[in-house]
Design a protein around this motif. Structure first.
Motif, mmCIF file in Angstrom:
data_model
loop_
_atom_site.group_PDB
_atom_site.id
_atom_site.type_symbol
_atom_site.label_atom_id
_atom_site.label_comp_id
_atom_site.label_asym_id
_atom_site.label_seq_id
_atom_site.Cartn_x
_atom_site.Cartn_y
_atom_site.Cartn_z
ATOM 1 N N GLY A 1 0.803 -1.211 0.000
ATOM 2 C CA GLY A 1 0.000 0.000 0.000
ATOM 3 C C GLY A 1 0.837 1.263 0.000
ATOM 4 N N LEU A 2 0.201 2.384 0.280
ATOM 5 C CA LEU A 2 0.855 3.687 0.183
ATOM 6 C C LEU A 2 2.006 3.883 1.171
ATOM 7 C CD1 LEU A 2 -2.214 5.988 -0.514
ATOM 8 C CD2 LEU A 2 -0.324 5.506 -2.052
ATOM 9 N N PRO A 3 1.920 3.429 2.428
ATOM 10 C CA PRO A 3 3.066 3.610 3.325
ATOM 11 C C PRO A 3 4.343 2.955 2.786
ATOM 12 C CG PRO A 3 1.120 3.049 4.590
ATOM 13 C CD PRO A 3 0.753 2.860 3.152
ATOM 14 N N ALA A 4 4.198 1.758 2.204
ATOM 15 C CA ALA A 4 5.362 1.085 1.636
ATOM 16 C C ALA A 4 5.901 1.850 0.431
ATOM 17 C CB ALA A 4 4.996 -0.342 1.227
ATOM 18 N N GLU A 5 4.994 2.414 -0.376
ATOM 19 C CA GLU A 5 5.401 3.198 -1.546
ATOM 20 C C GLU A 5 6.149 4.460 -1.114
ATOM 21 O OE1 GLU A 5 5.590 4.393 -5.653
ATOM 22 O OE2 GLU A 5 5.232 2.471 -4.658
ATOM 23 N N ILE A 6 5.660 5.114 -0.066
ATOM 24 C CA ILE A 6 6.327 6.325 0.426
ATOM 25 C C ILE A 6 7.724 5.998 0.942
ATOM 26 C CG2 ILE A 6 6.271 8.062 2.267
ATOM 27 C CD1 ILE A 6 3.226 8.112 1.953
ATOM 28 N N GLU A 7 7.842 4.898 1.681
ATOM 29 C CA GLU A 7 9.155 4.503 2.203
ATOM 30 C C GLU A 7 10.122 4.198 1.065
ATOM 31 O OE1 GLU A 7 11.187 1.315 5.325
ATOM 32 O OE2 GLU A 7 9.067 1.154 4.795
ATOM 33 N N MET A 8 9.626 3.524 0.009
ATOM 34 C CA MET A 8 10.471 3.205 -1.137
ATOM 35 C C MET A 8 10.930 4.476 -1.853
ATOM 36 S SD MET A 8 9.559 0.967 -4.526
ATOM 37 C CE MET A 8 8.666 2.358 -5.253
ATOM 38 N N ARG A 9 9.999 5.416 -2.042
ATOM 39 C CA ARG A 9 10.359 6.681 -2.702
ATOM 40 C C ARG A 9 11.376 7.467 -1.876
ATOM 41 N NH1 ARG A 9 6.651 8.529 -6.643
ATOM 42 N NH2 ARG A 9 6.054 6.683 -7.836
ATOM 43 N N GLN A 10 11.227 7.435 -0.548
ATOM 44 C CA GLN A 10 12.165 8.133 0.323
ATOM 45 C C GLN A 10 13.565 7.558 0.199
ATOM 46 O OE1 GLN A 10 11.580 10.901 1.987
ATOM 47 N NE2 GLN A 10 13.672 10.990 2.799
ATOM 48 N N LYS A 11 13.662 6.228 0.161
ATOM 49 C CA LYS A 11 14.964 5.576 0.002
ATOM 50 C C LYS A 11 15.562 5.888 -1.364
ATOM 51 C CE LYS A 11 14.188 1.715 3.178
ATOM 52 N NZ LYS A 11 14.001 0.243 3.320
ATOM 53 N N GLN A 12 14.696 5.927 -2.391
ATOM 54 C CA GLN A 12 15.142 6.247 -3.738
ATOM 55 C C GLN A 12 15.694 7.674 -3.796
ATOM 56 O OE1 GLN A 12 12.012 6.341 -6.686
ATOM 57 N NE2 GLN A 12 13.297 5.311 -8.193
ATOM 58 N N TYR A 13 14.973 8.600 -3.155
ATOM 59 C CA TYR A 13 15.413 9.995 -3.098
ATOM 60 C C TYR A 13 16.770 10.102 -2.414
ATOM 61 C CZ TYR A 13 15.985 14.542 -0.856
ATOM 62 O OH TYR A 13 16.511 15.716 -0.384
ATOM 63 N N GLU A 14 16.941 9.437 -1.279
ATOM 64 C CA GLU A 14 18.195 9.506 -0.535
ATOM 65 C C GLU A 14 19.354 8.926 -1.336
ATOM 66 O OE1 GLU A 14 17.291 7.507 3.098
ATOM 67 O OE2 GLU A 14 16.013 9.126 3.860
ATOM 68 N N TYR A 15 19.086 7.863 -2.074
ATOM 69 C CA TYR A 15 20.134 7.249 -2.905
ATOM 70 C C TYR A 15 20.615 8.231 -3.968
ATOM 71 C CZ TYR A 15 22.270 4.280 -6.466
ATOM 72 O OH TYR A 15 23.134 3.750 -7.398
ATOM 73 N N TYR A 16 19.659 8.816 -4.714
ATOM 74 C CA TYR A 16 20.038 9.740 -5.791
ATOM 75 C C TYR A 16 20.626 11.034 -5.232
ATOM 76 C CZ TYR A 16 18.169 6.895 -9.541
ATOM 77 O OH TYR A 16 17.972 5.894 -10.444
ATOM 78 N N ARG A 17 20.130 11.506 -4.113
ATOM 79 C CA ARG A 17 20.683 12.710 -3.487
ATOM 80 C C ARG A 17 22.160 12.505 -3.166
ATOM 81 N NH1 ARG A 17 18.881 13.110 2.376
ATOM 82 N NH2 ARG A 17 20.449 11.465 2.422
ATOM 83 N N ASP A 18 22.465 11.362 -2.534
ATOM 84 C CA ASP A 18 23.857 11.100 -2.159
ATOM 85 C C ASP A 18 24.745 10.924 -3.385
ATOM 86 O OD1 ASP A 18 22.925 11.246 0.393
ATOM 87 O OD2 ASP A 18 22.967 9.083 0.772
ATOM 88 N N LYS A 19 24.208 10.303 -4.429
ATOM 89 C CA LYS A 19 24.982 10.128 -5.662
ATOM 90 C C LYS A 19 25.245 11.471 -6.335
ATOM 91 C CE LYS A 19 25.639 5.648 -6.252
ATOM 92 N NZ LYS A 19 27.005 5.065 -6.438
ATOM 93 N N LEU A 20 24.197 12.283 -6.427
ATOM 94 C CA LEU A 20 24.322 13.565 -7.114
ATOM 95 C C LEU A 20 25.194 14.561 -6.357
ATOM 96 C CD1 LEU A 20 20.632 14.016 -8.310
ATOM 97 C CD2 LEU A 20 22.635 13.747 -9.787
ATOM 98 N N LEU A 21 25.263 14.426 -5.063
ATOM 99 C CA LEU A 21 26.017 15.386 -4.253
ATOM 100 C C LEU A 21 27.405 14.885 -3.878
ATOM 101 C CD1 LEU A 21 23.171 16.712 -1.925
ATOM 102 C CD2 LEU A 21 24.110 17.767 -3.980
#
Length: 261
Positions: free
Chosen positions: A232-252
């Motif tokens: 459901g949505l809580p799992a989707e939000i957690e996945m998106r948050q992890k995805q954001y953190e991964y790309y943020r760290d890569k880009l920075l």
């Protein structure tokens, strides 16, 4: 901190803001679905506001104390390490009561604690409620427990009788949480708590078992969408948050340029 040229900064900001926007949108969607779920749940479980003892022979008004057997728990001695180290038996405290359906507990006790501290192991498919905690200032936590468990002294647990479906009991108690909190909360005291005799006397509507099952089927589907931390949505939000953190760290992360001698 590494600082790239402005045009690179702008591109990184654009990408990361898009990720943040998607997560924010999902969070807003979850909040809206949660309100929708609560409205739908309460509508289904109210049946008829004029209910007395029975409605068309299908729905009765019952005290929470009549739904099954309620019990309390306790805490094995924290000083006795053998009660806790490498424990495998779930032990519920208020800090675990953050989800509608528990997947596990933060703390576990040992078989030795179960025996020597005279703990009771309650069966799977029980319903736990918080009766003493600061969280009772604003919330009445209710959780469905799909595994055998022990509990501490701030928790009460319900093992339903044969005419009640455990998931129905969970849904109907949760739906009346605000009313239960308002009508049973003790006044004064250093820690917020409930008058449990008043909790047991609180009345809810209980239909026949076949109707309970139909309601549970509908509400469980909606509940999973809004609250399930593995789907459901809580799992989707957690996945998106992890995805954001991964790309943020890569880009920075930049390779440091060596200064010329």
């Amino acid at each position: 901190l590494p600082v790239p040229p402005l045009e690179v900064q702008r591109e990184i900001v654009r990408i990361l803001d898009n990720f943040t926007f998607l997560t924010t949108e999902l969070a807003a969607e979850l909040a809206a679905r949660q309100k929708q779920y609560e409205f739908y749940r309460d509508f289904l479980l109210n049946f008829n506001d004029g209910c007395e003892e029975e409605i068309n022979g299908n729905v009765r008004l019952m005290k929470l104390g009549e739904l099954g057997k309620w019990s309390g728990g306790k805490t094995p001695s924290m000083a006795e390490k053998s009660f806790w180290e490498n424990g495998s038996i779930p032990w519920i405290s208020s800090k675990d009561m953050k989800f509608n359906t528990l997947l596990d507990t933060q703390d576990h006790i040992t078989q030795k604690a179960l025996i020597e501290a005279s703990m009771t192991l309650y069966p799977a498919n029980s319903i736990a409620v918080v009766t003493r905690s600061g969280i009772l200032k604003h919330t009445f936590p209710v959780a469905y427990i799909p595994f055998p468990t022990t509990i501490n002294q701030d928790i009460k647990i319900l093992v339903v009788n044969d005419e009640i479906l455990p998931r129905y009991a969970f849904h109907v108690i949760q739906s009346k949480g605000k009313d239960i909190l308002e009508k049973t909360k003790k006044q004064g005291g250093t820690v917020d708590s409930l008058d449990f005799q008043k909790v047991l006397a609180f009345k809810v509507l209980v239909p026949t078992k076949s109707i309970q099952q139909k309601l549970v089927d509908k509400l469980d589907r909606f509940d999973a969408l809004c609250n399930d931390i593995s789907s459901g949505l809580p799992a989707e939000i957690e996945m998106r948050q992890k995805q954001y953190e991964y790309y943020r760290d890569k880009l920075l992360t930049f390779k440091e340029l060596k200064k010329e001698a």
